[in-house]
Motif scaffolding. Structure first.
Motif, PDB file in Angstrom:
ATOM      1  N   PRO A  22      20.482 -40.380  41.605  1.00 19.44           N
ATOM      2  CA  PRO A  22      20.091 -41.216  42.743  1.00 19.44           C
ATOM      3  C   PRO A  22      18.831 -42.023  42.449  1.00 19.44           C
ATOM      4  CG  PRO A  22      19.409 -38.955  43.106  1.00 19.44           C
ATOM      5  CD  PRO A  22      20.196 -38.954  41.824  1.00 19.44           C
ATOM      6  N   ALA A  23      18.525 -42.937  43.374  1.00 19.06           N
ATOM      7  CA  ALA A  23      17.290 -43.714  43.265  1.00 19.06           C
ATOM      8  C   ALA A  23      16.091 -42.759  43.253  1.00 19.06           C
ATOM      9  CB  ALA A  23      17.179 -44.685  44.439  1.00 19.06           C
ATOM     10  N   GLY A  24      15.041 -43.145  42.516  1.00 17.65           N
ATOM     11  CA  GLY A  24      13.855 -42.299  42.393  1.00 17.65           C
ATOM     12  C   GLY A  24      13.776 -41.594  41.062  1.00 17.65           C
ATOM     13  N   GLY A  25      14.869 -41.664  40.318  1.00 15.56           N
ATOM     14  CA  GLY A  25      14.878 -41.104  38.975  1.00 15.56           C
ATOM     15  C   GLY A  25      14.836 -42.209  37.936  1.00 15.56           C
ATOM     16  N   LEU A  26      14.779 -41.790  36.687  1.00 11.11           N
ATOM     17  CA  LEU A  26      14.751 -42.722  35.568  1.00 11.11           C
ATOM     18  C   LEU A  26      16.012 -42.478  34.751  1.00 11.11           C
ATOM     19  CD1 LEU A  26      13.032 -44.831  34.054  1.00 11.11           C
ATOM     20  CD2 LEU A  26      11.929 -42.927  32.854  1.00 11.11           C
ATOM     21  N   TRP A  27      16.893 -43.463  34.720  1.00 13.01           N
ATOM     22  CA  TRP A  27      18.182 -43.321  34.047  1.00 13.01           C
ATOM     23  C   TRP A  27      18.313 -44.452  33.029  1.00 13.01           C
ATOM     24  CZ3 TRP A  27      18.448 -39.036  36.508  1.00 13.01           C
ATOM     25  CH2 TRP A  27      18.162 -38.964  37.872  1.00 13.01           C
ATOM     26  N   PHE A  28      18.335 -44.118  31.756  1.00 11.91           N
ATOM     27  CA  PHE A  28      18.407 -45.172  30.753  1.00 11.91           C
ATOM     28  C   PHE A  28      19.154 -44.695  29.509  1.00 11.91           C
ATOM     29  CE2 PHE A  28      14.586 -42.814  29.852  1.00 11.91           C
ATOM     30  CZ  PHE A  28      14.427 -42.837  28.476  1.00 11.91           C
ATOM     31  N   GLY A  81      17.718 -34.442  31.197  1.00 15.82           N
ATOM     32  CA  GLY A  81      18.798 -34.086  30.284  1.00 15.82           C
ATOM     33  C   GLY A  81      19.144 -35.257  29.393  1.00 15.82           C
ATOM     34  N   ILE A  82      19.787 -34.926  28.270  1.00 14.33           N
ATOM     35  CA  ILE A  82      20.153 -35.923  27.271  1.00 14.33           C
ATOM     36  C   ILE A  82      21.641 -35.794  26.979  1.00 14.33           C
ATOM     37  CG2 ILE A  82      19.925 -36.580  24.823  1.00 14.33           C
ATOM     38  CD1 ILE A  82      16.981 -35.032  26.618  1.00 14.33           C
ATOM     39  N   LEU A  83      22.323 -36.919  26.871  1.00 17.13           N
ATOM     40  CA  LEU A  83      23.724 -36.928  26.471  1.00 17.13           C
ATOM     41  C   LEU A  83      23.892 -37.884  25.304  1.00 17.13           C
ATOM     42  CD1 LEU A  83      26.714 -36.104  27.054  1.00 17.13           C
ATOM     43  CD2 LEU A  83      26.866 -38.183  28.427  1.00 17.13           C
ATOM     44  N   LEU A  84      24.429 -37.376  24.188  1.00 16.80           N
ATOM     45  CA  LEU A  84      24.691 -38.220  23.024  1.00 16.80           C
ATOM     46  C   LEU A  84      26.156 -38.620  22.986  1.00 16.80           C
ATOM     47  CD1 LEU A  84      22.787 -36.512  20.057  1.00 16.80           C
ATOM     48  CD2 LEU A  84      21.972 -38.256  21.642  1.00 16.80           C
ATOM     49  N   GLU A  85      26.396 -39.888  22.750  1.00 15.96           N
ATOM     50  CA  GLU A  85      27.747 -40.376  22.501  1.00 15.96           C
ATOM     51  C   GLU A  85      27.714 -41.118  21.174  1.00 15.96           C
ATOM     52  OE1 GLU A  85      30.266 -41.453  25.947  1.00 15.96           O
ATOM     53  OE2 GLU A  85      28.356 -41.828  26.927  1.00 15.96           O
ATOM     54  N   ILE A  86      28.639 -40.748  20.276  1.00 16.67           N
ATOM     55  CA  ILE A  86      28.584 -41.227  18.894  1.00 16.67           C
ATOM     56  C   ILE A  86      29.867 -41.970  18.552  1.00 16.67           C
ATOM     57  CG2 ILE A  86      28.324 -40.552  16.481  1.00 16.67           C
ATOM     58  CD1 ILE A  86      26.901 -38.006  17.511  1.00 16.67           C
ATOM     59  N   ASN A  87      29.712 -43.160  17.984  1.00 14.02           N
ATOM     60  CA  ASN A  87      30.851 -43.917  17.487  1.00 14.02           C
ATOM     61  C   ASN A  87      30.829 -43.837  15.965  1.00 14.02           C
ATOM     62  OD1 ASN A  87      32.239 -46.503  16.468  1.00 14.02           O
ATOM     63  ND2 ASN A  87      32.811 -46.464  18.629  1.00 14.02           N
ATOM     64  N   VAL A  97      24.641 -43.661  21.128  1.00 13.17           N
ATOM     65  CA  VAL A  97      24.042 -43.950  22.430  1.00 13.17           C
ATOM     66  C   VAL A  97      23.431 -42.664  22.982  1.00 13.17           C
ATOM     67  CG1 VAL A  97      24.399 -44.800  24.771  1.00 13.17           C
ATOM     68  CG2 VAL A  97      25.743 -45.761  22.881  1.00 13.17           C
ATOM     69  N   ALA A  98      22.138 -42.693  23.224  1.00 15.80           N
ATOM     70  CA  ALA A  98      21.445 -41.552  23.828  1.00 15.80           C
ATOM     71  C   ALA A  98      21.203 -41.876  25.294  1.00 15.80           C
ATOM     72  CB  ALA A  98      20.127 -41.286  23.118  1.00 15.80           C
ATOM     73  N   GLY A  99      21.933 -41.197  26.176  1.00 18.98           N
ATOM     74  CA  GLY A  99      21.725 -41.355  27.609  1.00 18.98           C
ATOM     75  C   GLY A  99      20.714 -40.332  28.088  1.00 18.98           C
ATOM     76  N   ILE A 100      19.664 -40.781  28.741  1.00 20.89           N
ATOM     77  CA  ILE A 100      18.574 -39.896  29.166  1.00 20.89           C
ATOM     78  C   ILE A 100      18.369 -40.047  30.667  1.00 20.89           C
ATOM     79  CG2 ILE A 100      16.111 -39.367  28.914  1.00 20.89           C
ATOM     80  CD1 ILE A 100      16.330 -40.433  26.040  1.00 20.89           C
ATOM     81  N   GLY A 101      18.373 -38.923  31.370  1.00 15.07           N
ATOM     82  CA  GLY A 101      18.133 -38.917  32.808  1.00 15.07           C
ATOM     83  C   GLY A 101      16.937 -38.045  33.135  1.00 15.07           C
ATOM     84  N   VAL A 102      16.002 -38.566  33.922  1.00 13.39           N
ATOM     85  CA  VAL A 102      14.793 -37.832  34.280  1.00 13.39           C
ATOM     86  C   VAL A 102      14.612 -37.868  35.795  1.00 13.39           C
ATOM     87  CG1 VAL A 102      12.323 -37.545  33.859  1.00 13.39           C
ATOM     88  CG2 VAL A 102      13.757 -38.634  32.113  1.00 13.39           C
ATOM     89  N   ASN A 103      14.481 -36.700  36.398  1.00 12.15           N
ATOM     90  CA  ASN A 103      14.204 -36.609  37.831  1.00 12.15           C
ATOM     91  C   ASN A 103      12.701 -36.823  38.043  1.00 12.15           C
ATOM     92  OD1 ASN A 103      16.907 -35.936  38.170  1.00 12.15           O
ATOM     93  ND2 ASN A 103      16.511 -33.734  38.224  1.00 12.15           N
ATOM     94  N   VAL A 104      12.329 -38.026  38.397  1.00 10.12           N
ATOM     95  CA  VAL A 104      10.907 -38.363  38.508  1.00 10.12           C
ATOM     96  C   VAL A 104      10.420 -38.178  39.941  1.00 10.12           C
ATOM     97  CG1 VAL A 104       9.130 -40.100  38.118  1.00 10.12           C
ATOM     98  CG2 VAL A 104      11.087 -39.968  36.569  1.00 10.12           C
ATOM     99  N   ASN A 105      10.845 -39.052  40.846  1.00 10.13           N
ATOM    100  CA  ASN A 105      10.329 -39.030  42.221  1.00 10.13           C
ATOM    101  C   ASN A 105      11.350 -38.516  43.229  1.00 10.13           C
ATOM    102  OD1 ASN A 105       7.765 -40.058  41.520  1.00 10.13           O
ATOM    103  ND2 ASN A 105       8.582 -42.141  41.479  1.00 10.13           N
TER     104      ASN A 105
END
Length: 215
Positions: A22-28, A81-87, A97-105
């Motif tokens: 959700p909004a308030g986190g950092l998703w990249f 958390g981290i999710l790796l996807e490899i081609n 591709v390293a997907g990183i999600g952080v619960n910030v606010n």
């Protein structure tokens, strides 16, 4: 390249699970083109988890821990958390591709009810909002350092740092892997990023992928 989202509606976790973002986190996500064999890519989730943990410690006084293979913990609860996807092409990596999600606010009400006893955020731990750009900047700086170190030394150059932050090192754990549960004592991570588990019958096994639970 880096792709950043204010929120995600189709976030993914490991093993096809849904990742709430959700909004308030950092998703990249970060796209990398490492000159690595496929077998050398698996430890990168540990490397990136370590980097995120180091970055988050700039914003909180409590220790930030890691959980094999890809979680970052605050007070025993998941904060990132981290999710790796490899081609791949043959046995080499075309890109990763390293997907990183952080619960910030995130507030408690932002978290799904089923996850509130398992997840937390920087805000919930400190009572203060944190600037998302500052968190992103800190994480990117630590990612660059850890990734460069990994390319130079392999995981063995970062193994001790990971072990020092590992929430379950030396503890009795249950590892769910390949459809079965293994019970034993966590003996640490080897130079290839595998979890070493001492079973109750004394055997030492290496686990390449799985989910770790206490007890």
């Amino acid at each position: 390249g880096i792709v950043i989202a204010a929120r995600q509606t189709q976030g993914k976790g490991r093993r096809g699970r849904r990742w709430e973002s959700p909004a308030g986190g950092l998703w990249f996500s970060i796209v990398l083109y490492p000159e690595l064999q496929l077998r050398d890519a698996a430890p990168l989730s540990l490397v990136f988890a370590l980097a995120v943990a180091r970055a988050l410690e700039r914003f909180i006084t409590a220790p930030v821990k890691v959980k094999w293979p890809n979680d970052v913990l605050l007070g025993g609860k998941k904060v990132a958390g981290i999710l790796l996807e490899i081609n791949t092409e043959f046995d080499r990596i075309k890109y990763l591709v390293a997907g990183i999600g952080v619960n910030v606010n995130l507030r408690a009400e932002d978290l799904p009810a089923a996850l509130r006893d398992q997840a937390t955020s920087l805000y919930l731990e400190t009572g203060q909002e944190v600037d998302l750009e500052a968190v992103l900047s800190a994480i990117l700086a630590e990612l660059e350092k850890a990734y460069t170190r990994y390319l130079e030394t392999g995981f063995k150059g970062l193994r001790r740092q990971f072990m020092e932050r590992c929430a379950h090192f030396g503890q009795p754990v249950t590892v769910h892997t390949q459809g079965r549960d293994l019970n034993g004592i966590d003996q640490g991570i080897d130079d290839y990023g595998c979890l070493r588990l001492k079973l109750k019958d004394g055997r030492l096994v290496r686990v390449t992928a799985g989910d770790v639970m206490p007890g």
